[in-house]
Design a protein around this motif. Structure first.
Motif, mmCIF file in Angstrom:
data_model
loop_
_atom_site.group_PDB
_atom_site.id
_atom_site.type_symbol
_atom_site.label_atom_id
_atom_site.label_comp_id
_atom_site.label_asym_id
_atom_site.label_seq_id
_atom_site.Cartn_x
_atom_site.Cartn_y
_atom_site.Cartn_z
ATOM 1 N N MET A 159 46.559 -44.690 -78.404
ATOM 2 C CA MET A 159 45.242 -44.225 -78.029
ATOM 3 C C MET A 159 44.159 -45.032 -78.742
ATOM 4 S SD MET A 159 43.702 -41.998 -76.213
ATOM 5 C CE MET A 159 42.347 -40.922 -76.072
ATOM 6 N N LYS A 160 44.345 -45.310 -80.053
ATOM 7 C CA LYS A 160 43.359 -46.082 -80.802
ATOM 8 C C LYS A 160 43.263 -47.512 -80.281
ATOM 9 C CE LYS A 160 43.170 -43.803 -85.254
ATOM 10 N NZ LYS A 160 43.309 -43.993 -86.699
ATOM 11 N N ILE A 161 44.379 -48.095 -79.889
ATOM 12 C CA ILE A 161 44.383 -49.471 -79.388
ATOM 13 C C ILE A 161 43.573 -49.560 -78.100
ATOM 14 C CG2 ILE A 161 45.841 -51.280 -78.441
ATOM 15 C CD1 ILE A 161 47.968 -50.474 -80.470
ATOM 16 N N ALA A 162 43.698 -48.568 -77.229
ATOM 17 C CA ALA A 162 42.921 -48.564 -75.981
ATOM 18 C C ALA A 162 41.426 -48.488 -76.264
ATOM 19 C CB ALA A 162 43.359 -47.404 -75.093
ATOM 20 N N VAL A 163 41.023 -47.662 -77.214
ATOM 21 C CA VAL A 163 39.606 -47.527 -77.566
ATOM 22 C C VAL A 163 39.090 -48.821 -78.185
ATOM 23 C CG1 VAL A 163 37.981 -46.305 -79.071
ATOM 24 C CG2 VAL A 163 39.730 -45.027 -77.833
ATOM 25 N N ILE A 164 39.874 -49.437 -79.056
ATOM 26 C CA ILE A 164 39.471 -50.694 -79.692
ATOM 27 C C ILE A 164 39.355 -51.790 -78.640
ATOM 28 C CG2 ILE A 164 40.243 -52.513 -81.268
ATOM 29 C CD1 ILE A 164 41.446 -50.252 -83.014
ATOM 30 N N THR A 165 40.300 -51.869 -77.713
ATOM 31 C CA THR A 165 40.264 -52.883 -76.655
ATOM 32 C C THR A 165 39.033 -52.701 -75.780
ATOM 33 O OG1 THR A 165 42.674 -52.984 -76.640
ATOM 34 C CG2 THR A 165 41.541 -53.865 -74.722
ATOM 35 N N LYS A 166 38.743 -51.476 -75.370
ATOM 36 C CA LYS A 166 37.554 -51.207 -74.551
ATOM 37 C C LYS A 166 36.276 -51.564 -75.304
ATOM 38 C CE LYS A 166 39.628 -47.625 -71.712
ATOM 39 N NZ LYS A 166 39.621 -46.210 -71.350
ATOM 40 N N THR A 167 36.239 -51.279 -76.597
ATOM 41 C CA THR A 167 35.057 -51.606 -77.408
ATOM 42 C C THR A 167 34.852 -53.107 -77.496
ATOM 43 O OG1 THR A 167 35.394 -49.600 -78.706
ATOM 44 C CG2 THR A 167 33.980 -51.295 -79.668
ATOM 45 N N ILE A 168 35.925 -53.852 -77.696
ATOM 46 C CA ILE A 168 35.826 -55.316 -77.779
ATOM 47 C C ILE A 168 35.365 -55.892 -76.454
ATOM 48 C CG2 ILE A 168 37.184 -57.434 -78.009
ATOM 49 C CD1 ILE A 168 38.835 -55.956 -80.160
ATOM 50 N N ILE A 169 35.929 -55.429 -75.343
ATOM 51 C CA ILE A 169 35.538 -55.937 -74.022
ATOM 52 C C ILE A 169 34.072 -55.610 -73.740
ATOM 53 C CG2 ILE A 169 35.897 -55.632 -71.536
ATOM 54 C CD1 ILE A 169 38.905 -55.354 -72.188
ATOM 55 N N THR A 170 33.654 -54.396 -74.046
ATOM 56 C CA THR A 170 32.263 -54.007 -73.833
ATOM 57 C C THR A 170 31.322 -54.824 -74.713
ATOM 58 O OG1 THR A 170 32.968 -51.760 -73.294
ATOM 59 C CG2 THR A 170 30.651 -52.067 -73.874
ATOM 60 N N SER A 171 31.689 -55.031 -75.961
ATOM 61 C CA SER A 171 30.850 -55.827 -76.868
ATOM 62 C C SER A 171 30.722 -57.261 -76.381
ATOM 63 C CB SER A 171 31.446 -55.823 -78.280
ATOM 64 O OG SER A 171 31.491 -54.519 -78.779
ATOM 65 N N PHE A 172 31.817 -57.847 -75.920
ATOM 66 C CA PHE A 172 31.787 -59.214 -75.406
ATOM 67 C C PHE A 172 30.897 -59.291 -74.169
ATOM 68 C CE2 PHE A 172 33.750 -62.730 -72.919
ATOM 69 C CZ PHE A 172 33.441 -63.747 -73.796
ATOM 70 N N GLY A 173 31.005 -58.298 -73.292
ATOM 71 C CA GLY A 173 30.160 -58.259 -72.099
ATOM 72 C C GLY A 173 28.689 -58.165 -72.434
ATOM 73 N N LEU A 174 28.338 -57.312 -73.383
ATOM 74 C CA LEU A 174 26.938 -57.195 -73.793
ATOM 75 C C LEU A 174 26.443 -58.473 -74.455
ATOM 76 C CD1 LEU A 174 26.850 -53.537 -75.140
ATOM 77 C CD2 LEU A 174 25.779 -54.424 -73.060
ATOM 78 N N LEU A 175 27.299 -59.132 -75.231
ATOM 79 C CA LEU A 175 26.926 -60.403 -75.850
ATOM 80 C C LEU A 175 26.584 -61.435 -74.789
ATOM 81 C CD1 LEU A 175 26.719 -62.245 -78.366
ATOM 82 C CD2 LEU A 175 29.128 -62.767 -78.027
ATOM 83 N N ILE A 176 27.388 -61.516 -73.749
ATOM 84 C CA ILE A 176 27.130 -62.476 -72.672
ATOM 85 C C ILE A 176 25.836 -62.136 -71.942
ATOM 86 C CG2 ILE A 176 27.942 -63.233 -70.400
ATOM 87 C CD1 ILE A 176 30.737 -63.317 -71.544
ATOM 88 N N LEU A 177 25.629 -60.853 -71.633
ATOM 89 C CA LEU A 177 24.434 -60.462 -70.881
ATOM 90 C C LEU A 177 23.146 -60.624 -71.685
ATOM 91 C CD1 LEU A 177 25.659 -57.294 -68.994
ATOM 92 C CD2 LEU A 177 25.086 -59.510 -68.021
ATOM 93 N N LEU A 178 23.213 -60.408 -72.988
ATOM 94 C CA LEU A 178 22.005 -60.428 -73.806
ATOM 95 C C LEU A 178 21.777 -61.732 -74.555
ATOM 96 C CD1 LEU A 178 22.269 -56.813 -75.245
ATOM 97 C CD2 LEU A 178 20.936 -57.607 -73.281
ATOM 98 N N ALA A 179 22.683 -62.686 -74.429
ATOM 99 C CA ALA A 179 22.530 -63.963 -75.131
ATOM 100 C C ALA A 179 21.333 -64.729 -74.572
ATOM 101 C CB ALA A 179 23.790 -64.806 -74.988
ATOM 102 N N PRO A 180 20.534 -65.335 -75.443
ATOM 103 C CA PRO A 180 19.385 -66.100 -74.944
ATOM 104 C C PRO A 180 19.847 -67.334 -74.185
ATOM 105 C CG PRO A 180 19.647 -66.416 -77.300
ATOM 106 C CD PRO A 180 20.633 -65.364 -76.889
ATOM 107 N N GLN A 181 19.070 -67.695 -73.159
ATOM 108 C CA GLN A 181 19.393 -68.875 -72.379
ATOM 109 C C GLN A 181 18.772 -70.099 -73.030
ATOM 110 O OE1 GLN A 181 18.396 -68.555 -68.311
ATOM 111 N NE2 GLN A 181 19.527 -66.678 -67.989
ATOM 112 N N ARG A 182 19.402 -71.238 -72.813
ATOM 113 C CA ARG A 182 18.847 -72.497 -73.299
ATOM 114 C C ARG A 182 17.581 -72.826 -72.524
ATOM 115 N NH1 ARG A 182 24.019 -76.444 -73.328
ATOM 116 N NH2 ARG A 182 24.640 -76.069 -75.461
ATOM 117 N N THR A 183 16.663 -73.519 -73.175
ATOM 118 C CA THR A 183 15.422 -73.875 -72.494
ATOM 119 C C THR A 183 15.637 -74.967 -71.462
ATOM 120 O OG1 THR A 183 14.892 -75.422 -74.263
ATOM 121 C CG2 THR A 183 13.974 -73.211 -74.423
#
Length: 129
Positions: free
Chosen positions: A1-25
């Protein structure tokens, strides 16, 4: 159960990092097209896509004549560009989740590998103008 929660957290964090990362000029204004061939459950799958301003769109053809569209968000790093995406496919396939990485292989060429929950694992070949 803990592994599933950790995996979902990592995937969600990676997704937010991609969406919120600043774009190059100096973001790429000219679309970078690619073709993709892959497979899932013994069926060959295809797609065509293009990327501009760290966003991408992909038209895919999956198993059972399923056709769909994916919207992708890229994280542009110097050589490697990971991405995540969401899509929708016909033939009752529904929502698709995708992710992968594209790597520069020269001045005008890039290669990639990705996974789409409807189309399976795929390899990509694209050009930069």
């Amino acid at each position: 159960m803990k592994i599933a929660v950790i995996t979902k957290t990592i995937i969600t964090s990676f997704g937010l990092l991609i969406l919120l990362a600043p774009q190059r000029t100096h973001a790429q204004l000219v679309p970078q097209p690619w073709v993709s061939v892959g497979g899932k459950d013994g069926d060959v799958t295809y797609s065509v896509g293009a990327r501009a301003l760290n966003w991408g769109a992909e038209l895919g053809f999956g198993p059972d004549s399923a056709t769909g569209f994916d919207l992708l968000k890229f994280l542009s790093l110097p050589v490697v560009s990971p991405y995540l995406g969401l899509g929708y496919y016909s033939e009752d396939k529904g929502l698709a989740v995708s992710g992968g990485v594209q790597v520069g292989a020269g001045d005008n060429l890039f290669l990639g590998v990705g996974y789409n929950s409807v189309r399976g694992i795929n390899g990509q070949l694209g050009i930069k103008f």
